[in-house]
Design a protein around this motif. Structure first.
Motif, PDB file in Angstrom:
ATOM      1  N   ARG A 124      45.158  42.772  52.309  1.00 30.71           N
ATOM      2  CA  ARG A 124      44.530  43.204  53.554  1.00 30.71           C
ATOM      3  C   ARG A 124      43.538  44.346  53.352  1.00 30.71           C
ATOM      4  O   ARG A 124      42.812  44.685  54.266  1.00 30.71           O
ATOM      5  CB  ARG A 124      45.591  43.667  54.569  1.00 30.71           C
ATOM      6  N   ASP A 125      43.510  44.938  52.167  1.00 29.12           N
ATOM      7  CA  ASP A 125      42.623  46.062  51.895  1.00 29.12           C
ATOM      8  C   ASP A 125      41.191  45.546  51.688  1.00 29.12           C
ATOM      9  O   ASP A 125      40.914  44.792  50.758  1.00 29.12           O
ATOM     10  CB  ASP A 125      43.098  46.816  50.654  1.00 29.12           C
ATOM     11  N   GLY A 126      40.285  45.992  52.558  1.00 20.08           N
ATOM     12  CA  GLY A 126      38.900  45.546  52.509  1.00 20.08           C
ATOM     13  C   GLY A 126      38.200  45.912  51.211  1.00 20.08           C
ATOM     14  O   GLY A 126      37.354  45.163  50.711  1.00 20.08           O
ATOM     15  N   GLN A 127      38.541  47.069  50.641  1.00 24.49           N
ATOM     16  CA  GLN A 127      37.911  47.507  49.386  1.00 24.49           C
ATOM     17  C   GLN A 127      38.333  46.608  48.223  1.00 24.49           C
ATOM     18  O   GLN A 127      37.514  46.240  47.374  1.00 24.49           O
ATOM     19  CB  GLN A 127      38.274  48.968  49.071  1.00 24.49           C
ATOM     20  N   VAL A 128      39.606  46.239  48.198  1.00 29.46           N
ATOM     21  CA  VAL A 128      40.098  45.346  47.145  1.00 29.46           C
ATOM     22  C   VAL A 128      39.451  43.973  47.282  1.00 29.46           C
ATOM     23  O   VAL A 128      39.022  43.371  46.288  1.00 29.46           O
ATOM     24  CB  VAL A 128      41.646  45.230  47.207  1.00 29.46           C
ATOM     25  N   LEU A 129      39.350  43.490  48.511  1.00 24.27           N
ATOM     26  CA  LEU A 129      38.733  42.189  48.747  1.00 24.27           C
ATOM     27  C   LEU A 129      37.239  42.226  48.393  1.00 24.27           C
ATOM     28  O   LEU A 129      36.715  41.280  47.792  1.00 24.27           O
ATOM     29  CB  LEU A 129      38.918  41.765  50.205  1.00 24.27           C
ATOM     30  N   ALA A 130      36.558  43.295  48.735  1.00 24.52           N
ATOM     31  CA  ALA A 130      35.121  43.411  48.453  1.00 24.52           C
ATOM     32  C   ALA A 130      34.855  43.481  46.953  1.00 24.52           C
ATOM     33  O   ALA A 130      33.806  43.039  46.476  1.00 24.52           O
ATOM     34  CB  ALA A 130      34.552  44.637  49.151  1.00 24.52           C
ATOM     35  N   ALA A 131      35.804  44.010  46.193  1.00 27.35           N
ATOM     36  CA  ALA A 131      35.631  44.114  44.735  1.00 27.35           C
ATOM     37  C   ALA A 131      35.640  42.736  44.066  1.00 27.35           C
ATOM     38  O   ALA A 131      35.255  42.611  42.902  1.00 27.35           O
ATOM     39  CB  ALA A 131      36.725  44.996  44.149  1.00 27.35           C
ATOM     40  N   MET A 132      36.027  41.719  44.780  1.00 27.69           N
ATOM     41  CA  MET A 132      36.077  40.363  44.220  1.00 27.69           C
ATOM     42  C   MET A 132      34.716  39.679  44.237  1.00 27.69           C
ATOM     43  O   MET A 132      34.584  38.552  43.787  1.00 27.69           O
ATOM     44  CB  MET A 132      37.069  39.504  45.020  1.00 27.69           C
ATOM     45  N   LYS A 133      33.693  40.370  44.729  1.00 24.39           N
ATOM     46  CA  LYS A 133      32.381  39.734  44.853  1.00 24.39           C
ATOM     47  C   LYS A 133      31.773  39.438  43.493  1.00 24.39           C
ATOM     48  O   LYS A 133      31.979  40.160  42.522  1.00 24.39           O
ATOM     49  CB  LYS A 133      31.441  40.581  45.699  1.00 24.39           C
ATOM     50  N   ASN A 134      31.011  38.375  43.451  1.00 27.72           N
ATOM     51  CA  ASN A 134      30.297  37.976  42.246  1.00 27.72           C
ATOM     52  C   ASN A 134      29.056  38.851  42.101  1.00 27.72           C
ATOM     53  O   ASN A 134      28.522  39.340  43.097  1.00 27.72           O
ATOM     54  CB  ASN A 134      29.892  36.502  42.373  1.00 27.72           C
ATOM     55  N   VAL A 135      28.568  39.031  40.885  1.00 29.61           N
ATOM     56  CA  VAL A 135      27.402  39.884  40.655  1.00 29.61           C
ATOM     57  C   VAL A 135      26.145  39.321  41.309  1.00 29.61           C
ATOM     58  O   VAL A 135      25.192  40.064  41.574  1.00 29.61           O
ATOM     59  CB  VAL A 135      27.150  40.094  39.137  1.00 29.61           C
ATOM     60  N   ARG A 136      26.127  38.029  41.589  1.00 31.07           N
ATOM     61  CA  ARG A 136      24.962  37.417  42.229  1.00 31.07           C
ATOM     62  C   ARG A 136      24.858  37.741  43.714  1.00 31.07           C
ATOM     63  O   ARG A 136      23.823  37.532  44.334  1.00 31.07           O
ATOM     64  CB  ARG A 136      24.987  35.904  42.037  1.00 31.07           C
ATOM     65  N   ILE A 137      25.936  38.245  44.309  1.00 32.91           N
ATOM     66  CA  ILE A 137      25.913  38.632  45.716  1.00 32.91           C
ATOM     67  C   ILE A 137      25.192  39.981  45.803  1.00 32.91           C
ATOM     68  O   ILE A 137      25.599  40.950  45.180  1.00 32.91           O
ATOM     69  CB  ILE A 137      27.346  38.751  46.288  1.00 32.91           C
ATOM     70  N   HIS A 138      24.124  40.026  46.578  1.00 31.38           N
ATOM     71  CA  HIS A 138      23.300  41.231  46.660  1.00 31.38           C
ATOM     72  C   HIS A 138      23.807  42.242  47.674  1.00 31.38           C
ATOM     73  O   HIS A 138      23.346  43.382  47.687  1.00 31.38           O
ATOM     74  CB  HIS A 138      21.851  40.858  46.981  1.00 31.38           C
ATOM     75  N   VAL A 139      24.735  41.859  48.500  1.00 31.37           N
ATOM     76  CA  VAL A 139      25.301  42.765  49.495  1.00 31.37           C
ATOM     77  C   VAL A 139      26.256  43.725  48.789  1.00 31.37           C
ATOM     78  O   VAL A 139      26.991  43.326  47.876  1.00 31.37           O
ATOM     79  CB  VAL A 139      26.046  41.953  50.586  1.00 31.37           C
ATOM     80  N   SER A 140      26.266  44.959  49.214  1.00 33.46           N
ATOM     81  CA  SER A 140      27.141  45.953  48.564  1.00 33.46           C
ATOM     82  C   SER A 140      28.602  45.703  48.930  1.00 33.46           C
ATOM     83  O   SER A 140      28.914  45.067  49.944  1.00 33.46           O
ATOM     84  CB  SER A 140      26.741  47.364  48.989  1.00 33.46           C
ATOM     85  N   GLU A 141      29.469  46.264  48.102  1.00 30.50           N
ATOM     86  CA  GLU A 141      30.904  46.135  48.370  1.00 30.50           C
ATOM     87  C   GLU A 141      31.271  46.823  49.671  1.00 30.50           C
ATOM     88  O   GLU A 141      32.158  46.369  50.395  1.00 30.50           O
ATOM     89  CB  GLU A 141      31.713  46.716  47.199  1.00 30.50           C
ATOM     90  N   ALA A 142      30.575  47.915  49.994  1.00 24.90           N
ATOM     91  CA  ALA A 142      30.856  48.640  51.239  1.00 24.90           C
ATOM     92  C   ALA A 142      30.559  47.764  52.456  1.00 24.90           C
ATOM     93  O   ALA A 142      31.328  47.759  53.429  1.00 24.90           O
ATOM     94  CB  ALA A 142      30.034  49.920  51.297  1.00 24.90           C
ATOM     95  N   GLU A 143      29.460  47.005  52.395  1.00 25.21           N
ATOM     96  CA  GLU A 143      29.122  46.125  53.513  1.00 25.21           C
ATOM     97  C   GLU A 143      30.133  44.986  53.650  1.00 25.21           C
ATOM     98  O   GLU A 143      30.493  44.597  54.761  1.00 25.21           O
ATOM     99  CB  GLU A 143      27.717  45.551  53.335  1.00 25.21           C
ATOM    100  N   ILE A 144      30.582  44.459  52.517  1.00 24.17           N
ATOM    101  CA  ILE A 144      31.594  43.394  52.564  1.00 24.17           C
ATOM    102  C   ILE A 144      32.892  43.947  53.139  1.00 24.17           C
ATOM    103  O   ILE A 144      33.518  43.328  54.001  1.00 24.17           O
ATOM    104  CB  ILE A 144      31.815  42.776  51.165  1.00 24.17           C
ATOM    105  N   ALA A 145      33.295  45.141  52.682  1.00 23.23           N
ATOM    106  CA  ALA A 145      34.529  45.757  53.191  1.00 23.23           C
ATOM    107  C   ALA A 145      34.418  45.999  54.690  1.00 23.23           C
ATOM    108  O   ALA A 145      35.381  45.782  55.439  1.00 23.23           O
ATOM    109  CB  ALA A 145      34.797  47.057  52.453  1.00 23.23           C
ATOM    110  N   LYS A 146      33.233  46.450  55.151  1.00 23.84           N
ATOM    111  CA  LYS A 146      33.026  46.688  56.580  1.00 23.84           C
ATOM    112  C   LYS A 146      33.145  45.394  57.380  1.00 23.84           C
ATOM    113  O   LYS A 146      33.707  45.368  58.471  1.00 23.84           O
ATOM    114  CB  LYS A 146      31.661  47.322  56.803  1.00 23.84           C
TER     115      LYS A 146
END
Length: 163
Positions: A124-146
């Motif tokens: 459920r932690d947004g930061q942990v989930l955002a860290a799973m992003k692939n390097v090709r995703i240009h959106v920052s981890e902070a935006e994904i967590a938000k």
């Protein structure tokens, strides 16, 4: 034999495998039966035309081509259904106030799939989930967590695993 949707295929293949010469005829070419139309009258009319060699068989590709066509049609159907299922997933995520599709264009690709699997597994932690992003995703981890944060009275969301 007249083609009737897909019902003719099994009988056609069975008769052909038993050594019969089977002609698949176009229904438009044999529908000139006068009077009331019935299957019996159609059959008798086709028999009469066959006796006088007035029937031509329609083109029937080889078994390999038929199998390939069948697989191609199945693939096309699955691809059409895939789009609908992705829309249902995105709608369900939106209803749970998870705005993942705002930051990841295709939730069915690697990053979206990893995040969704982790959510279903209980993360459920947004930061942990955002860290799973692939390097090709240009959106920052902070935006994904938000986008994974839930706003409202309770900052928790629950997803029941589907068996």
């Amino acid at each position: 034999m007249e083609s009737t949707w897909v019902y003719w295929i099994a009988l056609f293949e069975l008769l052909e495998s038993r050594g019969f010469t089977v002609l698949l005829v176009n229904a438009r070419h044999v529908k000139n039966v006068s009077g009331r139309k019935s299957d019996v009258l159609d059959c008798q009319w086709q028999q009469q035309l066959m006796i006088y060699s007035l029937l031509r068989g329609a083109f029937r590709p080889s078994d390999e081509v038929c199998a390939l066509r069948s697989l191609w049609r199945q693939r096309e159907m699955l691809q059409k259904n895939q789009g609908r299922h992705l829309q249902h997933m995105q709608k369900a995520l939106t209803q749970m106030n998870i705005q993942l599709s705002n930051v990841i264009s295709n939730i069915a690709e690697e990053t979206g799939e990893k995040i969704l699997r982790a959510i279903v597994a209980g993360e459920r932690d947004g930061q942990v989930l955002a860290a799973m992003k692939n390097v090709r995703i240009h959106v920052s981890e902070a935006e994904i967590a938000k986008s994974l944060q839930v706003t409202g009275a309770s900052n928790t969301y629950s997803i029941s695993p589907i068996n």
